[in-house]
Every structure is written in C-alpha cells, then in structure tokens.
Design a protein around this motif. Structure first.
Motif, PDB file in Angstrom:
ATOM      1  N   UNK A 166      76.011  70.908  -8.595  1.00 41.82           N
ATOM      2  CA  UNK A 166      75.913  72.081  -7.730  1.00 41.82           C
ATOM      3  C   UNK A 166      77.334  72.542  -7.443  1.00 41.82           C
ATOM      4  N   UNK A 167      77.939  73.244  -8.398  1.00 49.49           N
ATOM      5  CA  UNK A 167      79.362  73.584  -8.323  1.00 49.49           C
ATOM      6  C   UNK A 167      79.713  74.436  -7.105  1.00 49.49           C
ATOM      7  N   UNK A 168      78.901  75.443  -6.738  1.00 49.15           N
ATOM      8  CA  UNK A 168      79.273  76.208  -5.542  1.00 49.15           C
ATOM      9  C   UNK A 168      79.495  75.339  -4.312  1.00 49.15           C
ATOM     10  N   UNK A 169      78.632  74.364  -4.086  1.00 51.17           N
ATOM     11  CA  UNK A 169      78.815  73.462  -2.951  1.00 51.17           C
ATOM     12  C   UNK A 169      79.944  72.472  -3.207  1.00 51.17           C
ATOM     13  N   UNK A 170      80.123  72.104  -4.461  1.00 54.70           N
ATOM     14  CA  UNK A 170      81.191  71.180  -4.826  1.00 54.70           C
ATOM     15  C   UNK A 170      82.562  71.760  -4.477  1.00 54.70           C
ATOM     16  N   UNK A 171      82.691  73.066  -4.552  1.00 56.31           N
ATOM     17  CA  UNK A 171      83.974  73.707  -4.266  1.00 56.31           C
ATOM     18  C   UNK A 171      84.309  73.692  -2.776  1.00 56.31           C
TER      19      UNK A 171
END
Length: 355
Positions: A145-150
């Motif tokens: 979940x890249x958006x949250x990972x950022x």
C-alpha cells in the motif's frame, strides 16, 4: 508544470550520475523533524494547486506544494475538512510535507492518522520515473500500500507530486470539558472512557488538568457531557486550546530543550522521567528534557517506541531520532530504499543513517 517536472528530472539524473544528494523541501515548516538535512537543497514547493475536488464524493486531489492552509479553506467552504488535523507548524506547510512527515493532530485518537486518509499518490522516484499508486477510491490497492507507506517516509523514497485524500464533513457539535486529576488518575479515566460509546474526539493531560473534547451529533455530545460532568470550556477557549496543542504553541512545548514523543500502550503507567503531556487517550506521551537512554529504555519496557521530536544536531547524531529498528524491519527499509531510490539520492539520513 510539465516544464518544472522536466527540470527536476534533469537535476535527479545529474545528481545520480555524479553521486550527488538532494534534500527535498516543500514549505520547510517541518525541516526540524527527522535527521539533519544534508545534500543540495531541492525545492519542490512551486508545484501546487488543487487538481480535482468532488465534495459529494469526499475526495480531493492536490499537488504536493499546495499550502495546507489553502486546502483547508477550500474544504471549509463546503463544510468539509481533513479530520486527522495534521499540524502546520507554519503558514508554508504543504500537502507533500504533511504526507512525508506523517504527523497527526489531537483528533488522531478518534479518526485515525494521516495515512488513513491517503487514497493515492503520484511519485517521482530516484530513477526519474513518475509512478502512480492507489486512486481516488478506497481499497484500490494491490501489493504494498504505497500511498500509506509514504506517510512518515520523510522524502527518502522520492518526490511526492500529487496526493488524493479522503475528506469528511465537519462535526455538527462539539464541546470541551476539564477535570482536575493527577497523571495516574487521568490515564485510568481515559482508558475507562475509551471502552465506552462516548464521542471523544481528543484528550490531553498536563500539570494536573485533563481536557476532553466531544464531537458528533448534538444529542450524543449533550448526553456525553451530562454523563461525564467536568468544567465546560467556553467555545473560544476550547478552540484556542486544541489549536495550541496541534501547532505546539502550548506552553509545554516552549523552550529549546529536547522534546521526546513516546508511542505507548494507553494503559502504560507514567514513566516518571520529567515534565509530561499526554494525548490520544494515553497512547502519546510528550516528555521534556529527559535522558535519551532512559527514555528509550522506558519505551521499550512498555512495548512502545520513542522519537526525538526536537533536538539539536549533536544529540540527533549521538542517539538517533527514531527508535532503532530490529534487523528484520531494517532489512525491509533497506529493500524499499533500493526499490525506489537505488542511488540513494533523496534525503540521506533523514530517517536512519544508512537510508
């Protein structure tokens, strides 16, 4: 805007070719947070503007350089907002900086963190690729979940270009109550109240005073107020108090000494290490002037973690800003850095020395 991104691509490519480093900065309002900035300044705040806003869908997409104040004004015109109350720490705070730092305000205990409101992002990685993750709807995720990972990555993975956010209607009713209790009694009450269906949206204890905010439907807020009792704050005083807490304008945060933020189980007893301010139902503890080794040890014993939120460069170098990672977690961090920024161009050392 395409010309601006083209110029960034050129700088990234040039830095990669000569082994250079770039220190990404939007509005600079949170440059104190994390490790000391190193590398050539890489200003990205000019990339601003709201790309799309659908009030009926509760979704807004904004370029990363968009000022948080401008976004808040646009949402308020439709009776909406970002309920996680991300701190600004200055008028130049940006959407990209909000996501990169991942900081949430007093309402975090009730609604979730910044990462919980991120639906999608566009990212410029260390290879000069523009990547798109997520979208404008929930559950649009496959794999990481890249958006949250950022959220909280402090720009170590790439340059955030756009962010799509879930927004919510502003509360219909609110009130704030105060109680005179010591630290241990405050933690006990917060945990008792947290297990009941009460519309508590924020809490804070400091210097013998517990302040509680209730938000939601008018009938629910009124009923909870009658149940809990306490001293009712005037609306203006309550608004000023929560604003001072969110923006660290409260007297507790004044001064130049080290400021520690501990994330602990809400039931953890008081660590007894120095002046304390408690938020998030007992889960967030702020400490002033405490010894680094004692703070980290106390956090570990309680099953939590400790962050040096504010401190001078020498202290950051000596003890590190964030809780040391276990080897499995450190390996995940290194792998992510390798995937997104293999030449280690962006924001070296802002999270950990080897990232």
């Amino acid at each position: 805007m395409d010309a601006l991104i083209d110029s960034w691509l050129g700088r990234i490519g040039e830095a990669g070719a000569r082994g250079g480093k770039l220190a990404i900065r939007g509005g600079g309002s949170k440059s104190f947070y994390g490790g000391v900035e190193t590398g050539e300044p890489f200003a990205v705040g000019e990339y601003r503007g709201i790309v799309a806003y659908e009030p009926s869908e509760l979704v807004v997409t904004a370029r990363a350089g968009t000022r948080l104040a401008d976004l808040a004004a646009t949402l308020a015109a439709k009776g909406q907002w970002l309920p996680c109350e991300p701190p600004h720490f200055g008028s130049q705070a940006t959407v990209g900086g909000m996501l990169a730092c991942g900081l949430s305000g007093p309402r975090r205990q009730a609604v979730g963190a910044v990462r919980d409101f991120v639906l999608g992002v566009r990212l410029l990685d260390g290879r000069g690729q523009i990547l798109t993750f997520g979208g404008q709807v929930m559950k649009n995720v496959a794999g990481y979940d890249v958006p949250r990972l950022l959220a909280g990555s402090l720009g170590t993975l790439g340059v955030i270009l756009e962010v799509s956010l879930k927004v919510l209607p502003q509360p219909v009713a609110e009130c704030s109550l105060r109680f005179a209790v010591d630290e241990a009694a405050a933690l006990q009450r917060l945990n008792q109240w947290g297990g009941r269906p009460l519309p508590i949206s924020a809490s804070a204890w400091h210097d013998g005073v517990l302040t509680l905010r209730l938000s939601g439907a008018a009938a629910a807020v009124a009923a909870a107020q009658r149940t809990l009792g306490g001293e009712l704050l005037a609306a203006a005083d309550a608004a000023a108090f929560w604003q001072s807490l969110r923006e660290h304008e409260h007297a507790f945060f004044a001064g130049e000494g080290p400021l520690w933020r501990l994330g602990l189980p809400s039931v953890a007893p008081p660590p007894g290490l120095g002046p304390t301010l408690i938020e998030w139902g007992g889960a967030q503890r702020w400490l002033r002037g405490a010894d680094a080794a004692a703070v980290r040890a106390a956090a570990a014993r309680a099953g939590g973690h400790a962050t040096l939120f504010r401190g001078d460069a020498a202290l950051k170098a000596a003890v590190g800003v964030f809780q040391p990672l276990s080897e499995p977690l450190a390996r995940i961090h290194r792998n992510l850095k390798q995937a997104f920024d293999p030449l280690r161009i962006f924001n070296p050392g802002r999270m950990y020395p080897d990232l």
